[in-house]
Design a protein around this motif. Structure first.
Motif, PDB file in Angstrom:
ATOM      1  N   ILE A   1      -3.435  -9.981   5.981  1.00 31.69           N
ATOM      2  CA  ILE A   1      -3.291 -10.948   4.886  1.00 31.69           C
ATOM      3  C   ILE A   1      -4.025 -12.239   5.229  1.00 31.69           C
ATOM      4  O   ILE A   1      -4.729 -12.816   4.393  1.00 31.69           O
TER       5      ILE A   1
ATOM      6  N   ALA B   1      -7.875 -11.711   4.962  1.00 28.38           N
ATOM      7  CA  ALA B   1      -8.428 -11.177   3.711  1.00 28.38           C
ATOM      8  C   ALA B   1      -9.200 -12.268   2.969  1.00 28.38           C
ATOM      9  O   ALA B   1      -9.074 -13.456   3.258  1.00 28.38           O
TER      10      ALA B   1
ATOM     11  N   ALA C   1      -6.111 -12.700  -2.655  1.00 30.89           N
ATOM     12  CA  ALA C   1      -4.785 -12.083  -2.742  1.00 30.89           C
ATOM     13  C   ALA C   1      -4.854 -10.591  -3.046  1.00 30.89           C
ATOM     14  O   ALA C   1      -4.090  -9.796  -2.494  1.00 30.89           O
TER      15      ALA C   1
ATOM     16  N   ALA D   1      -5.916  -8.845   0.052  1.00 31.06           N
ATOM     17  CA  ALA D   1      -4.811  -8.878   1.014  1.00 31.06           C
ATOM     18  C   ALA D   1      -3.795  -7.781   0.710  1.00 31.06           C
ATOM     19  O   ALA D   1      -3.318  -7.089   1.616  1.00 31.06           O
ATOM     20  N   GLU D   2      -3.467  -7.604  -0.553  1.00 30.10           N
ATOM     21  CA  GLU D   2      -2.493  -6.571  -0.936  1.00 30.10           C
ATOM     22  C   GLU D   2      -3.041  -5.163  -0.656  1.00 30.10           C
ATOM     23  O   GLU D   2      -2.327  -4.299  -0.154  1.00 30.10           O
TER      24      GLU D   2
ATOM     25  N   ALA E   1      -2.953  -4.612   3.080  1.00 25.23           N
ATOM     26  CA  ALA E   1      -1.573  -4.444   3.554  1.00 25.23           C
ATOM     27  C   ALA E   1      -1.070  -3.031   3.262  1.00 25.23           C
ATOM     28  O   ALA E   1      -0.437  -2.401   4.120  1.00 25.23           O
TER      29      ALA E   1
ATOM     30  N   VAL F   1       6.985 -10.041   2.297  1.00 27.64           N
ATOM     31  CA  VAL F   1       5.970 -11.054   2.615  1.00 27.64           C
ATOM     32  C   VAL F   1       6.417 -12.376   2.004  1.00 27.64           C
ATOM     33  O   VAL F   1       6.642 -12.468   0.798  1.00 27.64           O
TER      34      VAL F   1
ATOM     35  N   CYS G   1       5.716 -16.780   2.124  1.00 27.30           N
ATOM     36  CA  CYS G   1       4.791 -17.836   2.523  1.00 27.30           C
ATOM     37  C   CYS G   1       5.494 -19.183   2.510  1.00 27.30           C
ATOM     38  O   CYS G   1       6.389 -19.415   1.703  1.00 27.30           O
TER      39      CYS G   1
ATOM     40  N   PRO H   1      -0.241 -15.134  -1.099  1.00 23.00           N
ATOM     41  CA  PRO H   1      -0.700 -16.074  -0.077  1.00 23.00           C
ATOM     42  C   PRO H   1      -1.687 -17.100  -0.658  1.00 23.00           C
ATOM     43  O   PRO H   1      -2.321 -16.866  -1.675  1.00 23.00           O
TER      44      PRO H   1
ATOM     45  N   VAL I   1       2.127 -17.270   6.615  1.00 26.89           N
ATOM     46  CA  VAL I   1       2.657 -16.038   6.035  1.00 26.89           C
ATOM     47  C   VAL I   1       3.598 -15.389   7.048  1.00 26.89           C
ATOM     48  O   VAL I   1       3.316 -15.355   8.241  1.00 26.89           O
TER      49      VAL I   1
ATOM     50  N   VAL J   1       5.697 -11.889   7.623  1.00 28.11           N
ATOM     51  CA  VAL J   1       5.856 -10.497   7.205  1.00 28.11           C
ATOM     52  C   VAL J   1       7.042  -9.906   7.971  1.00 28.11           C
ATOM     53  O   VAL J   1       7.086  -9.977   9.197  1.00 28.11           O
TER      54      VAL J   1
END
Length: 149
Positions: free
Chosen positions: A57, A60, A63, A66-67, A70, A92, A94, A101, A107, A109
């Motif tokens: 994340i 990346a 967003a 990042a997803e 992940a 997740v 933030c 994010p 972040v 997790v």
């Protein structure tokens, strides 16, 4: 009956007693070793998933990326440890305000899973009791220029 005759009647029973006692003691020890191995495997999987997802994340480009990363990492780690991705509960969070994010945030997790102990039948809810809850958390700072490229 003399003492010599009584002694002859007991000949060979020591090895039988040793084998019986050995098996009675060996089975629980083997079960304990197998159970601890399963718990350790699930612990390593949860720690690896949390650490690598947090890093993915933070590195990346946006967003959506990042997803996607992940999800791919969760599937890869689950496969590596012989699990399914559905066995992980991924959370997740933030720091700060705004969408998560976002650049400059931290972040966090968290991965939660249950290690199921072997050879426990699903009778009277025993299979629900034979679970060891495992939780792993990783924290990563998202760079200030995250998502600007």
């Amino acid at each position: 009956m003399t003492a010599t005759e009584r002694r002859r009647n007991d000949d060979g029973s020591a090895s039988l007693e040793f084998l019986t006692a050995g098996l009675i003691l060996l089975v629980p020890v083997v079960y304990l070793i197998v159970s601890l191995g399963i718990v350790q495997s699930y612990t390593f999987a949860a720690q690896a998933a949390a650490r690598h997802v947090a890093r993915a994340i933070a590195t990346a480009t946006d967003a959506t990326h990042a997803e996607t990363r992940a999800d791919a990492i969760t599937r890869a780690i689950a496969g590596e440890y012989g699990m399914t991705p559905e066995e992980f509960a991924l959370s997740v969070e933030c720091s700060g305000t705004g969408p998560c994010p976002q650049a400059g945030q931290i972040v966090r997790v968290t991965v939660i899973t249950d290690a199921v102990l072997p050879l426990v039948p699903p009778v009277f809810g025993l299979d629900g009791l034979a679970r060891v809850p495992i939780e792993a958390t990783a924290v990563q700072r998202i760079p200030r220029f995250w998502g600007s490229s």
